[in-house]
Design a protein around this motif. Structure first.
Motif, PDB file in Angstrom:
ATOM      1  N   PRO A 194      19.346  23.234 -51.480  1.00  0.00           N
ATOM      2  CA  PRO A 194      19.660  23.396 -50.057  1.00  0.00           C
ATOM      3  C   PRO A 194      19.248  24.753 -49.529  1.00  0.00           C
ATOM      4  N   PRO A 195      18.729  24.797 -48.297  1.00  0.00           N
ATOM      5  CA  PRO A 195      18.361  26.084 -47.688  1.00  0.00           C
ATOM      6  C   PRO A 195      19.602  26.899 -47.363  1.00  0.00           C
ATOM      7  N   VAL A 196      19.451  28.202 -47.322  1.00  0.00           N
ATOM      8  CA  VAL A 196      20.559  29.104 -47.027  1.00  0.00           C
ATOM      9  C   VAL A 196      20.391  29.639 -45.608  1.00  0.00           C
ATOM     10  N   LEU A 197      21.415  29.450 -44.780  1.00  0.00           N
ATOM     11  CA  LEU A 197      21.386  29.961 -43.413  1.00  0.00           C
ATOM     12  C   LEU A 197      22.177  31.259 -43.350  1.00  0.00           C
ATOM     13  N   THR A 198      21.565  32.311 -42.829  1.00  0.00           N
ATOM     14  CA  THR A 198      22.271  33.593 -42.721  1.00  0.00           C
ATOM     15  C   THR A 198      23.257  33.602 -41.564  1.00  0.00           C
ATOM     16  N   ASP A 199      23.003  32.805 -40.560  1.00  0.00           N
ATOM     17  CA  ASP A 199      23.895  32.752 -39.401  1.00  0.00           C
ATOM     18  C   ASP A 199      23.986  31.310 -38.931  1.00  0.00           C
ATOM     19  N   LEU A 202      23.074  21.877 -43.921  1.00  0.00           N
ATOM     20  CA  LEU A 202      22.849  22.715 -42.749  1.00  0.00           C
ATOM     21  C   LEU A 202      23.963  22.647 -41.723  1.00  0.00           C
ATOM     22  N   GLY A 203      24.758  21.577 -41.741  1.00  0.00           N
ATOM     23  CA  GLY A 203      25.876  21.460 -40.815  1.00  0.00           C
ATOM     24  C   GLY A 203      25.505  20.794 -39.504  1.00  0.00           C
ATOM     25  N   THR A 204      26.504  20.205 -38.867  1.00  0.00           N
ATOM     26  CA  THR A 204      26.247  19.489 -37.619  1.00  0.00           C
ATOM     27  C   THR A 204      25.958  20.434 -36.464  1.00  0.00           C
ATOM     28  N   GLY A 205      26.463  21.680 -36.537  1.00  0.00           N
ATOM     29  CA  GLY A 205      26.141  22.643 -35.486  1.00  0.00           C
ATOM     30  C   GLY A 205      24.662  22.954 -35.448  1.00  0.00           C
ATOM     31  N   TRP A 206      24.085  23.198 -36.616  1.00  0.00           N
ATOM     32  CA  TRP A 206      22.638  23.436 -36.697  1.00  0.00           C
ATOM     33  C   TRP A 206      21.879  22.192 -36.255  1.00  0.00           C
ATOM     34  N   ALA A 262      12.899  20.763 -43.015  1.00  0.00           N
ATOM     35  CA  ALA A 262      11.905  20.802 -44.091  1.00  0.00           C
ATOM     36  C   ALA A 262      11.196  22.146 -44.132  1.00  0.00           C
ATOM     37  N   GLU A 263      10.971  22.743 -42.978  1.00  0.00           N
ATOM     38  CA  GLU A 263      10.248  24.020 -42.917  1.00  0.00           C
ATOM     39  C   GLU A 263      11.040  25.187 -43.496  1.00  0.00           C
ATOM     40  N   ILE A 264      12.381  25.081 -43.542  1.00  0.00           N
ATOM     41  CA  ILE A 264      13.191  26.156 -44.117  1.00  0.00           C
ATOM     42  C   ILE A 264      13.734  25.764 -45.490  1.00  0.00           C
ATOM     43  N   SER A 265      13.208  24.661 -46.042  1.00  0.00           N
ATOM     44  CA  SER A 265      13.650  24.214 -47.361  1.00  0.00           C
ATOM     45  C   SER A 265      12.926  24.984 -48.454  1.00  0.00           C
ATOM     46  N   ALA A 266      13.221  24.639 -49.699  1.00  0.00           N
ATOM     47  CA  ALA A 266      12.550  25.282 -50.834  1.00  0.00           C
ATOM     48  C   ALA A 266      11.074  24.933 -50.868  1.00  0.00           C
ATOM     49  N   TRP A 267      10.677  23.853 -50.214  1.00  0.00           N
ATOM     50  CA  TRP A 267       9.274  23.434 -50.132  1.00  0.00           C
ATOM     51  C   TRP A 267       8.841  23.448 -48.663  1.00  0.00           C
TER      52      TRP A 267
END
Length: 424
Positions: free
Chosen positions: A178-183, A254-258, A270-275
């Protein structure tokens, strides 16, 4: 969203004159091509804005509405005369005005859906110029149809398979790394609860209506009494499962807010994923899926307009078909023009909400027609629940779209009643 009107054309036969009928695998592929990816690439964003953390329940409710409609549609078709057009079974059971309203609801829903799908393509190619791209896509589709050019069934099935594979890879990557969101954005305020879930289901229904194409193409399916129900069950089951998997992957990572704040949520995830290279692949898949369904739906809506014109529900001049493929050119031009107007006037979320409102009214009329087939209460449970569920979900969509749909459907009902009372 994709609903087809079967037309007898020369393409239904092999060059050696043998009948080209779909077996179960081909029918399932056709059902998948009519549904998979059509609305999934954008529809979860507005749904998340109303359902919040309960989005998966909205997807399951929308799936239940689609399954119920498929059941009533199959019963209605099996009990009546094999006549083309989505308005014909309702007209035979409830009368001419209601049949006209059913056809009208289908046509205006299809036009709004074409506008939404064209803008979906634009959002994945040129986000800042999505409406311009959408207009170009509609004009291009119109040009192809006027020349009698359409995608082959085999091509549709290949694209559907590729889109399904991309979605499975997307879900796997998102859940395993899973991607990590800083905010991370907060969940939408006021979202969730029973009413939010029901409203969100209305958006998701937009992406689950392709099963109707198999009902309409029953004359081109081998042993339709057995093959069509099985194909609908398999294709709908696969599509609903894909929606649930994508929903779980997005909400858990990523959550429903995102999700609610995105315009192209799958591609952006997909663009912020590990691939990150998967992002462009998802965008290509979205364009292929939405573009293919938009092309077919444009012709389908024109076909319904031509059939309604043939039956004098609409001006008879729209019934004319020309060329070896019997394309209703005047109807195609009218549908394309109205689609272009919709692209200009509304954004993709408004178009989805309007289309869902109208298609849910059409579903309700199908259930009401199926209710008349058998007086046993056990055979009326699904129609009663279907009518109630469809109307409640339709009313709980954004009020602006509900009011617009009500006015357009009222106009259609008035036209139908006037033509019915003045016909010879």
């Amino acid at each position: 969203m994709r609903q087809g009107v079967a037309m007898a054309t020369a393409s239904e036969h092999h060059a050696d004159g043998t009948d080209r009928r779909l077996l179960l695998p081909g029918a399932v592929g056709t059902g998948l091509a009519a549904t998979v990816g059509a609305g999934l690439f954008v529809v979860l964003a507005p749904a998340a804005a109303t359902a919040g953390d309960h989005l998966v329940w909205a997807v399951l409710l929308a799936g239940a509405l689609a399954v119920a409609n498929a059941a009533s549609s199959l019963r209605l078709v099996a009990a009546g005369r094999p006549r083309p057009g989505t308005h014909a079974p309702v007209r035979d059971r409830l009368g001419v005005p209601w049949g006209h309203l059913a056809g009208w609801a289908h046509v205006v829903a299809s036009i709004a859906a074409c506008a939404a799908l064209a803008q979906t393509m634009g959002l994945h190619v040129l986000p800042d110029w999505s409406k311009v791209f959408a207009a170009v896509a509609v004009v291009a589709a119109l040009g192809l149809h006027l020349q009698g050019i359409d995608r082959s069934a085999r091509g549709e099935q290949v694209v559907a398979l590729l889109v399904a594979v991309v979605l499975v890879v997307f879900v796997t990557i998102l859940l395993t790394t899973p991607p990590v969101l800083t905010d991370a954005p907060r969940d939408p305020e006021g979202a969730g609860g029973p009413l939010g879930v029901v409203s969100a289901a209305g958006f998701v229904v937009f992406a689950l209506t392709g099963h109707q194409r198999l009902v309409d193409l029953r004359d081109r399916v081998s042993d339709p009494a057995r093959t069509v129900p099985r194909a609908i069950a398999l294709s709908l089951g696969i599509v609903i499962a894909l929606h649930v998997l994508v929903t779980v992957a997005l909400t858990r990572t990523l959550g429903t807010g995102w999700l609610a704040a995105r315009e192209a949520p799958l591609a952006e995830a997909a663009e912020i994923s590990a691939w990150p290279w998967l992002g462009p692949v998802v965008r290509i898949a979205a364009v292929l899926a939405a573009g293919g369904v938009m092309m077919s739906l444009l012709l389908s809506a024109a076909g319904e307009v031509a059939l309604m014109a043939r039956d004098r529900h609409l001006p008879t001049s729209l019934a004319t078909r020309v060329g070896p493929s019997l394309v209703p050119r005047r109807a195609v031009v009218v549908v394309a023009a109205l689609t272009l107007a919709s692209v200009v006037l509304v954004d993709v979320r408004q178009a989805i909400a309007f289309a869902s409102s109208c298609v849910l009214v059409h579903f309700a009329l199908v259930h009401a027609s199926a209710w008349t087939l058998d007086r046993r209460w056990t055979r009326r449970v699904v129609p009663v629940l279907g009518v109630t569920g469809c109307l409640v979900v339709a009313v709980l969509l954004p009020w602006q779209s509900v009011v617009a749909a009500a006015l357009v459907l009222l106009l259609g009902a008035t036209i139908g009643w006037v033509r019915h009372t003045t016909r010879e």
